[in-house]
Structure formats: C-alpha cells, structure tokens
Design a protein around this motif. Structure first.
Motif, PDB file in Angstrom:
ATOM      1  N   SER A  51       0.844  -1.215   0.000  1.00 51.08           N
ATOM      2  CA  SER A  51       0.000   0.000   0.000  1.00 51.08           C
ATOM      3  C   SER A  51       0.872   1.255   0.000  1.00 51.08           C
ATOM      4  O   SER A  51       0.568   2.237  -0.686  1.00 51.08           O
ATOM      5  N   PHE A  52       1.966   1.202   0.781  1.00 48.15           N
ATOM      6  CA  PHE A  52       2.888   2.343   0.806  1.00 48.15           C
ATOM      7  C   PHE A  52       3.443   2.593  -0.601  1.00 48.15           C
ATOM      8  O   PHE A  52       3.492   3.722  -1.081  1.00 48.15           O
ATOM      9  N   ILE A  53       3.844   1.492  -1.261  1.00 45.92           N
ATOM     10  CA  ILE A  53       4.441   1.595  -2.597  1.00 45.92           C
ATOM     11  C   ILE A  53       3.416   2.165  -3.595  1.00 45.92           C
ATOM     12  O   ILE A  53       3.756   2.980  -4.447  1.00 45.92           O
ATOM     13  N   LYS A  54       2.167   1.721  -3.456  1.00 44.62           N
ATOM     14  CA  LYS A  54       1.126   2.224  -4.373  1.00 44.62           C
ATOM     15  C   LYS A  54       0.972   3.729  -4.208  1.00 44.62           C
ATOM     16  O   LYS A  54       0.771   4.451  -5.176  1.00 44.62           O
ATOM     17  N   LYS A  55       1.089   4.202  -2.984  1.00 51.17           N
ATOM     18  CA  LYS A  55       0.892   5.638  -2.740  1.00 51.17           C
ATOM     19  C   LYS A  55       2.124   6.466  -3.140  1.00 51.17           C
ATOM     20  O   LYS A  55       1.997   7.538  -3.714  1.00 51.17           O
ATOM     21  N   TYR A  56       3.315   5.955  -2.820  1.00 47.96           N
ATOM     22  CA  TYR A  56       4.521   6.793  -2.999  1.00 47.96           C
ATOM     23  C   TYR A  56       5.382   6.371  -4.195  1.00 47.96           C
ATOM     24  O   TYR A  56       6.411   6.966  -4.455  1.00 47.96           O
ATOM     25  N   GLY A  57       4.966   5.336  -4.920  1.00 45.21           N
ATOM     26  CA  GLY A  57       5.724   4.893  -6.099  1.00 45.21           C
ATOM     27  C   GLY A  57       6.682   3.775  -5.751  1.00 45.21           C
ATOM     28  O   GLY A  57       7.183   3.716  -4.613  1.00 45.21           O
ATOM     29  N   ASN A  58       6.938   2.925  -6.724  1.00 44.63           N
ATOM     30  CA  ASN A  58       7.844   1.802  -6.462  1.00 44.63           C
ATOM     31  C   ASN A  58       9.284   2.208  -6.768  1.00 44.63           C
ATOM     32  O   ASN A  58       9.810   1.948  -7.845  1.00 44.63           O
ATOM     33  N   LYS A  59       9.902   2.853  -5.788  1.00 41.40           N
ATOM     34  CA  LYS A  59      11.288   3.322  -5.975  1.00 41.40           C
ATOM     35  C   LYS A  59      12.257   2.416  -5.242  1.00 41.40           C
ATOM     36  O   LYS A  59      13.414   2.752  -5.047  1.00 41.40           O
ATOM     37  N   CYS A  60      11.757   1.283  -4.739  1.00 42.33           N
ATOM     38  CA  CYS A  60      12.636   0.401  -3.966  1.00 42.33           C
ATOM     39  C   CYS A  60      12.548  -1.039  -4.487  1.00 42.33           C
ATOM     40  O   CYS A  60      12.846  -1.972  -3.738  1.00 42.33           O
ATOM     41  N   TYR A  61      12.184  -1.183  -5.742  1.00 41.50           N
ATOM     42  CA  TYR A  61      12.164  -2.502  -6.400  1.00 41.50           C
ATOM     43  C   TYR A  61      11.371  -3.544  -5.618  1.00 41.50           C
ATOM     44  O   TYR A  61      11.811  -4.677  -5.448  1.00 41.50           O
ATOM     45  N   PHE A  62      10.213  -3.126  -5.126  1.00 42.68           N
ATOM     46  CA  PHE A  62       9.334  -4.075  -4.430  1.00 42.68           C
ATOM     47  C   PHE A  62       8.696  -4.998  -5.464  1.00 42.68           C
ATOM     48  O   PHE A  62       8.174  -4.543  -6.477  1.00 42.68           O
ATOM     49  N   ASN A  63       8.771  -6.279  -5.229  1.00 40.16           N
ATOM     50  CA  ASN A  63       8.121  -7.256  -6.116  1.00 40.16           C
ATOM     51  C   ASN A  63       7.554  -8.383  -5.296  1.00 40.16           C
ATOM     52  O   ASN A  63       8.221  -8.881  -4.385  1.00 40.16           O
ATOM     53  N   LYS A  64       6.343  -8.821  -5.641  1.00 41.95           N
ATOM     54  CA  LYS A  64       5.791 -10.035  -5.024  1.00 41.95           C
ATOM     55  C   LYS A  64       6.544 -11.223  -5.628  1.00 41.95           C
ATOM     56  O   LYS A  64       6.780 -11.239  -6.855  1.00 41.95           O
ATOM     57  N   ARG A  65       6.936 -12.174  -4.837  1.00 36.35           N
ATOM     58  CA  ARG A  65       7.689 -13.346  -5.331  1.00 36.35           C
ATOM     59  C   ARG A  65       7.205 -14.615  -4.645  1.00 36.35           C
ATOM     60  O   ARG A  65       6.821 -14.576  -3.470  1.00 36.35           O
ATOM     61  N   PRO A  66       7.319 -15.760  -5.329  1.00 41.00           N
ATOM     62  CA  PRO A  66       7.114 -17.036  -4.624  1.00 41.00           C
ATOM     63  C   PRO A  66       8.347 -17.373  -3.784  1.00 41.00           C
ATOM     64  O   PRO A  66       9.418 -16.777  -3.974  1.00 41.00           O
ATOM     65  N   THR A  67       8.188 -18.323  -2.855  1.00 42.52           N
ATOM     66  CA  THR A  67       9.354 -18.774  -2.086  1.00 42.52           C
ATOM     67  C   THR A  67       9.449 -20.301  -2.158  1.00 42.52           C
ATOM     68  O   THR A  67       8.440 -20.990  -2.314  1.00 42.52           O
ATOM     69  N   LEU A  68      10.666 -20.759  -2.042  1.00 45.86           N
ATOM     70  CA  LEU A  68      10.893 -22.212  -1.932  1.00 45.86           C
ATOM     71  C   LEU A  68      11.841 -22.465  -0.767  1.00 45.86           C
ATOM     72  O   LEU A  68      12.923 -21.882  -0.699  1.00 45.86           O
ATOM     73  N   ILE A  69      11.404 -23.329   0.147  1.00 41.55           N
ATOM     74  CA  ILE A  69      12.298 -23.808   1.211  1.00 41.55           C
ATOM     75  C   ILE A  69      12.545 -25.278   0.880  1.00 41.55           C
ATOM     76  O   ILE A  69      11.575 -26.030   0.708  1.00 41.55           O
ATOM     77  N   PHE A  70      13.799 -25.671   0.737  1.00 36.25           N
ATOM     78  CA  PHE A  70      14.035 -27.029   0.229  1.00 36.25           C
ATOM     79  C   PHE A  70      15.142 -27.755   0.995  1.00 36.25           C
ATOM     80  O   PHE A  70      15.941 -27.138   1.696  1.00 36.25           O
ATOM     81  N   THR A  71      15.129 -29.076   0.821  1.00 37.42           N
ATOM     82  CA  THR A  71      16.164 -29.887   1.468  1.00 37.42           C
ATOM     83  C   THR A  71      16.608 -31.022   0.552  1.00 37.42           C
ATOM     84  O   THR A  71      15.833 -31.487  -0.292  1.00 37.42           O
ATOM     85  N   ASN A  72      17.838 -31.435   0.768  1.00 39.28           N
ATOM     86  CA  ASN A  72      18.340 -32.635   0.105  1.00 39.28           C
ATOM     87  C   ASN A  72      18.657 -33.712   1.122  1.00 39.28           C
ATOM     88  O   ASN A  72      19.322 -34.691   0.819  1.00 39.28           O
ATOM     89  N   SER A  73      18.177 -33.500   2.344  1.00 36.71           N
ATOM     90  CA  SER A  73      18.446 -34.481   3.400  1.00 36.71           C
ATOM     91  C   SER A  73      17.156 -35.221   3.753  1.00 36.71           C
ATOM     92  O   SER A  73      16.120 -34.597   3.995  1.00 36.71           O
ATOM     93  N   ILE A  74      17.269 -36.556   3.823  1.00 34.32           N
ATOM     94  CA  ILE A  74      16.080 -37.364   4.164  1.00 34.32           C
ATOM     95  C   ILE A  74      15.573 -36.953   5.547  1.00 34.32           C
ATOM     96  O   ILE A  74      14.378 -36.931   5.812  1.00 34.32           O
ATOM     97  N   LEU A  75      16.524 -36.577   6.433  1.00 33.43           N
ATOM     98  CA  LEU A  75      16.145 -36.237   7.811  1.00 33.43           C
ATOM     99  C   LEU A  75      15.208 -35.032   7.889  1.00 33.43           C
ATOM    100  O   LEU A  75      14.407 -34.916   8.812  1.00 33.43           O
ATOM    101  N   ASP A  76      15.324 -34.119   6.923  1.00 28.76           N
ATOM    102  CA  ASP A  76      14.514 -32.892   6.982  1.00 28.76           C
ATOM    103  C   ASP A  76      13.219 -32.969   6.177  1.00 28.76           C
ATOM    104  O   ASP A  76      12.412 -32.034   6.208  1.00 28.76           O
TER     105      ASP A  76
END
Ligand SMILES: Cc1cc2nc3c(=O)[nH]c(=O)nc-3n(C[C@H](O)[C@H](O)[C@H](O)COP(=O)(O)OP(=O)(O)OC[C@H]3O[C@@H](n4cnc5c(N)ncnc54)[C@H](O)[C@@H]3O)c2cc1C
Length: 399
Positions: free
Chosen positions: A109-134
């Motif tokens: 909302s702040f970005i919508k009001k004041y402009g996107n001057k800080c490279y705000f982007n919605k992104r997906p996330t991935l948390i991953f493991t290669n260990s069977i234990l996790d």
C-alpha cells in the motif's frame, strides 16, 4: 560494538538518502526515535502521521544492518511452526503468519501511494532440502499451513521445476515479496511528515528519566526533552540495558556482478534447510545475492579471517547449486552483519522496564516484517490502545 563489516551492497551502489542536518540546539517533542535504520524509518513514518516526532541517528540513515538485509519478505518465521509450538499456541502462530501477510500488504500500500522506488516485487518462495532427515519437517510445515488456510505446495523430484536437485521443497506461490531495504528506508524517511524534525550525525549518549518523560542528551550536549523514547538502535541497546537481550548470530553475504541471461524458475526466493543454511534471490540488475553460513556472535565482534572463508563458502555453494555459473559469476560485494534471535523468533517491540522508553528492536530473519507490523503496537501504546499481539513482542518475556 561493530556489528557490520564489509561493503553492504544496498547502500554502496545507490544514490544516497538526502542528507539531514545534525542537531544544534535543545528541542522538545512528544516522541523521540533514536536510530534511523529501517526500523527507525518505519517507526518515524507511521508515528509522525499522528504525533510530534523527532528522528535522530548517530551516523547516516540506513547504513548498518539495514543495508545488509537480503530483504526476503516472508510471512513465516525463522523456525517452522512445529518447532515453535512450545513457545506459541496454534492461534498465536496463525496470528503471526497472518501478521506477516498483513505487513507485506502494508508495504505494498505504501508503494502504491509513494511509487515503487525500492524494487518491491511479489515473489514465490521455496524452502528445500536434500536431506532425508529434513523431509518430515517440510511435510509438517505443509500440513500446518494447509490446516490453517495458508497456500503452499510440496515439491518432490517428480514435479521439481528448478534446475537443481532437491529431495523435498515447500513452494509458496503467493504472499511473499522482496525489496531494496536501503531504498525503502530512503522512501520512508523522505516521505515522512516531520521533515524539519529529522537529524543525522546526532548520537544520543545518555537518557535521563524525569517525572513526565525522558531527556536525551546528545554527544555534543544538546538536550531533547520528550514524553516517550523509541529505541530503534539495532543492537546498541546499551543506552538503557547492559544485558544481552537475545542470542546473536553473524550472517554472511555475497553479491555477484550482473550475470547476463541467467535466472531461475519464477525468480523464486530460495532457502535451504542445510546446517548452516543458505538463502538467495535475484536482484533487479540480474545480480545474485546469497547469504547464510551463520556463526555465533561474541563480544570479540566479527573476525575478518572467518568472514573471508565464509564468502568463499557461499560462492562454492552458489556454483554447486547452479554449475552453469562457473566462469560467469564474479563476486562484487561481500559483507556480514549480526542479527538477534529470540525463542519465539519475534522482535522486542514494546515497553521496557521504564514505561517511557519503548524498544523497537527487530529480531530474526524477517525483521522488516516484524517492524512493519509492530509499529502499530507502539502507536497503540501512545494512544492507550491494546494490540492483540503485543505480549508476543514484549521484552518482559525475556527480562
Ligand atoms: C546479512 C543479513 C541479512 C538479513 N536478511 C533479512 C531478510 O532477508 N529479511 C528481513 O526482514 N530481515 C533481514 N535481516 C534483518 C534486518 O536487516 C534487520 O531486521 C533490520 O535491518 C534491523 O534494522 P534496524 O533499523 O533495527 O538496525 P540498523 O540498520 O542497524 O539501524 C540502527 C541505527 O541506529 C543508529 N544508532 C545506534 N545507536 C545510536 C545512538 N546512541 N544514537 C543515535 N543513533 C544510534 C545506528 O547508527 C543505525 O543507523 C538481515 C540481517 C542481516 C545482518
């Protein structure tokens, strides 16, 4: 004590925040905010809308921890919900996850009001493991989110859209984001209502309690008489408290030079569950920032020799994850900073032993999100309004 070392990428390669004067005379205000990193900038922007606020920093705004942050804006905490179940109830945990989503929307909302001057982007996330234990940890977190209405999906080798191998991952399509923490700080400070009440190069060296408030004394002996002090000094809480308030860790980062024609699936924010762990994202000019390899912070501060080894390890990890970067990725910036952890992963953002001094110290790997929400706890205190989550942020749980 020094808690940042190296050349933090975000403040070193940018146009500076416009400079502000230093304090030259005694003044009065309702609320004094000490510290103009991202936390102080958030507190100043929102509190100055309804209160007479002064902001001071001992140096330049946004130069310390703020410019080290990888600035992954995520609604989950450092630990998974299951690991926090001894600290918080299921209701608390869902409230805290919702708080994260709310805080990200508030930034939007702040970005919508004041402009996107800080490279705000919605992104997906991935948390991953290669260990069977996790693998089980990821299943449990997936189940927690599913049962409580938070979207995510399990990634296995059979549906893995990433170029690197994983045994199991938790992919969250919506709700998370990234930004440039220095530029966001700059935008917050430059759009705050109290432009004539903002001072740089003004170190507060002493706080004196009075009957109806506090007098803050600067390094050059100017006095700021105020009703409330907000301590947004990062880890310089020694002004009022000599105890260690949280467990502290040093986390290391490298930033590559821009890499042509390179990206990964949906520019996802990536984190592994290794020990030590790693987290990375792509920057707008196609650099990669990668952090992690954490070590314990002790009174001796940050050791250069250790830091250099950690930067090498981060680089090796990057090449392991993306072998095609061999001979393509060059390190441009390397730096490290300290962050604090509490047992429930939340910051210290409420009244101290002294009712007129409020902590505003974010902790954990998503401190920016904590601060964005917790400024409403401060506003509640100033207006005698209770906030649903204030006990979870209260320093009383530690002191
Ligand atoms: C490597 C690293 C990666 C991180 N990644 C993420 C991430 O991905 N996402 C996330 O949300 N968070 C992340 N964090 C955490 C985030 O950086 C912090 O939550 C945030 O920067 C804290 O900001 P701050 O304003 O409290 O501290 P700082 O930026 O350190 O600011 C404190 C300010 O107080 C001033 N000050 C101190 N003492 C005084 C005094 N006596 N008088 C006047 N001024 C004073 C200092 O000059 C300074 O400017 C990361 C942290 C590190 C170190």
């Amino acid at each position: 004590m020094e808690y940042v070392k190296g050349r933090p990428f975000f403040c070193f390669n940018k146009t500076l925040i416009k400079s502000y004067p230093y304090l030259k005379k005694d003044i009065e205000c309702d609320v004094l905010i000490i510290g103009g990193g991202i936390d102080g900038a958030i507190a100043n922007f929102y509190l100055a809308q309804n209160h007479d606020v002064v902001l001071v920093d001992k140096g330049r705004f946004g130069y310390l921890c703020t410019s080290c942050a990888t600035a992954l804006l995520e609604y989950q905490l450092d630990a998974f919900a299951n690991d926090l179940s001894t600290e918080m109830t299921n209701n608390d945990l869902t409230d805290v996850y919702n708080m994260g989503l709310y805080a990200i929307n508030k930034i939007e909302s702040f970005i919508k009001k004041y402009g996107n001057k800080c490279y705000f982007n919605k992104r997906p996330t991935l948390i991953f493991t290669n260990s069977i234990l996790d693998e089980n940890k990821i299943e449990q977190e997936y189940n927690f989110r599913k049962q409580n209405g938070f979207n995510s999906k399990i990634i296995t080798p059979n549906n893995n859209p990433f170029s690197f191998e994983l045994k199991k991952g938790l992919y969250c399509e919506d709700g998370e984001a990234e930004l440039d923490p220095y530029l966001f700080t700059k935008q917050l400070i430059e759009n705050a209502k109290n432009q004539k009440r903002i001072y740089e190069n003004t170190e507060i060296t002493k706080l004196v309690n009075t009957k109806d408030g506090v007098i803050a004394i600067s390094h050059y002996s100017q006095q700021i008489k105020c009703k409330k002090v907000v301590l947004a000094t990062g880890f310089n809480w020694e002004l009022i408290n000599k105890h260690n308030l949280c467990e502290r860790t040093i986390t290391y980062s490298i930033v590559t030079k821009p890499i042509k024609n390179f990206s990964w699936y949906n520019n996802t924010l990536l984190q592994d569950l290794n020990s030590p762990y790693h987290y990375l994202r792509l920057l707008p000019d196609n650099r990669i920032i990668i952090g992690g390899e954490d070590t314990k912070f002790n009174e001796k501060g940050i050791k250069e020799k250790v830091a250099l080894k950690k930067y090498d390890k981060l680089y090796d990890y990057l090449l392991e994850l993306f072998p095609s970067l061999q001979n393509k990725a060059e390190i441009d910036y390397s730096f490290c900073g300290s962050f604090g952890s509490t047992t429930n992963n939340l910051g210290l953002m409420e009244e101290t032993e002294n009712k007129n001094i409020l902590y505003f110290i974010s902790c954990g790997a998503n401190g920016i999100i904590n601060a964005m929400y917790a400024v409403e706890i401060l506003d509640g205190i100033l207006n005698n309004r209770k906030n649903k989550l204030e006990n979870l942020f209260s320093p009383k749980r530690i002191l």
